[in-house]
Write a protein that holds these residues in place. Structure first.
Motif, short mmCIF file in Angstrom:
data_model
loop_
_atom_site.label_atom_id
_atom_site.label_comp_id
_atom_site.label_asym_id
_atom_site.label_seq_id
_atom_site.Cartn_x
_atom_site.Cartn_y
_atom_site.Cartn_z
N HIS A 208 10.17 0.26 12.31
CA HIS A 208 11.39 0.09 13.12
C HIS A 208 12.25 1.35 12.98
O HIS A 208 12.92 1.56 11.97
N ALA B 50 5.57 4.84 14.79
CA ALA B 50 6.53 3.74 14.85
C ALA B 50 7.06 3.58 16.25
O ALA B 50 7.16 4.52 17.01
N ASP C 179 16.31 1.00 12.53
CA ASP C 179 16.70 0.53 11.20
C ASP C 179 16.44 1.61 10.15
O ASP C 179 17.23 1.79 9.21
N TYR C 180 15.34 2.33 10.30
CA TYR C 180 15.04 3.43 9.38
C TYR C 180 16.17 4.47 9.40
O TYR C 180 16.65 4.91 8.34
N ARG D 128 7.86 -0.10 6.74
CA ARG D 128 6.71 -1.01 6.85
C ARG D 128 6.65 -1.64 8.24
O ARG D 128 5.56 -1.84 8.79
N ARG D 129 7.82 -1.97 8.80
CA ARG D 129 7.86 -2.60 10.12
C ARG D 129 7.75 -1.58 11.25
O ARG D 129 7.62 -1.96 12.41
N ASP E 240 11.53 -1.30 3.93
CA ASP E 240 11.15 -2.40 4.82
C ASP E 240 11.08 -1.94 6.27
O ASP E 240 10.17 -2.31 7.01
N ALA E 241 12.04 -1.10 6.67
CA ALA E 241 12.03 -0.56 8.04
C ALA E 241 10.79 0.30 8.26
O ALA E 241 10.19 0.28 9.35
N ARG F 69 6.12 5.87 8.95
CA ARG F 69 5.26 5.82 7.76
C ARG F 69 4.89 7.20 7.24
O ARG F 69 4.44 7.34 6.10
N THR G 296 11.59 -1.37 18.15
CA THR G 296 11.51 -2.66 18.82
C THR G 296 12.86 -3.16 19.27
O THR G 296 12.95 -4.09 20.04
N GLN G 297 13.93 -2.53 18.79
CA GLN G 297 15.25 -3.01 19.15
C GLN G 297 15.89 -2.18 20.24
O GLN G 297 16.54 -2.68 21.13
#
Length: 240
Positions: free
Chosen positions: A151, A3, A154-155, A148-149, A145-146, A200, A6-7
């Motif tokens: 991120h 991962a 957020d995770y 999957r992205r 969702d975090a 993941r 991205t932020q």
């Protein structure tokens, strides 16, 4: 798949105040009606908790003053509180860092978490309302969702939110306060884990825990929590 955040950019980077993450905003309570030292404390606490200060990375008091747009006194007071909680340590020359964890520290944290968090899960199982379980399911969905992205930030925010919601439902503030102190100590290392393995590849037992809460299985909830925390601490040990 590893991962990337991205932020937040590189691990340990300190974002400007105007670019605060949702986790920081929640931690700071948006600053409404709070004294300056409390806003600074909550902002820095969130950055420690979600790994925006990398373990071992030194930051200067003067740099934080400039970064946060706060006075020297509120920053010093916030840092003093975080050092008292074991979240930060003083390195000299006005430099502060997140302590590096070794195998001995991780073993102690694991012992403490095993003693506290399964008990909080048992108590929460007896007290949590249907609405509380639904809220935890929504948080777990946001966590998925975090993942999957890919991120990382957020995770980390959603994972902590899930556990904090459960602990609050236990209605045992002394126990949950102790657990929050433990999370401040190992939380930064979770970001190292994400960098090493990717989101993941981070297992959890949240869905087993939710099933136990729905069925009123207190011992099942405790087992799921113990399995979850042991997996997490094992990943930290492997990453360090």
């Amino acid at each position: 798949m590893q991962a990337s955040d991205t932020q937040g950019g590189a691990a340990g980077a300190v974002p400007p105040v105007e670019a605060r993450s949702e986790g920081e905003k929640q931690g700071a309570g948006q600053g409404a009606g709070l004294p300056a030292h409390e806003v600074v404390y909550r902002t820095l606490r969130a950055r420690v908790l979600y790994g925006q200060f990398e373990p071992g990375q030194a930051v200067t008091i003067q740099g934080l003053v400039a970064e946060l747009g706060a006075g020297m006194t509120p920053v010093r007071e916030a840092l003093r509180r975080l050092m008292a909680e074991g979240a930060l340590e003083f390195q000299g020359n006005r430099r502060i860092s997140v302590p590096l964890l070794g195998a001995a520290e991780i073993e102690q944290l694991l012992v403490a978490r095993r003693a506290l968090e399964p008990e909080l899960a048992r108590r929460a199982c007896a007290r949590i309302a249907v609405e509380g379980i639904a809220a935890m399911e929504r948080i777990d969905g946001a966590l998925d969702d975090a993942i999957r992205r890919g991120h990382v930030h957020d995770y980390l925010v959603e994972n902590h939110k899930f556990h904090a919601r459960l602990n609050a439902a236990a209605e045992a503030p002394i126990l949950s306060g102790l657990v929050e102190g433990l999370w401040l100590r190992f939380g930064p290392s979770l970001r190292v884990v994400c960098g090493a393995f990717g989101t993941r590849n981070l297992p959890d037992m949240h869905k087993d825990l939710i099933i136990a809460l729905k069925t009123g299985d207190a011992e099942g909830a405790a087992r799921a929590m113990q399995g979850d925390l042991e997996q997490g601490m094992e990943m930290i040990l492997r990453a360090l």
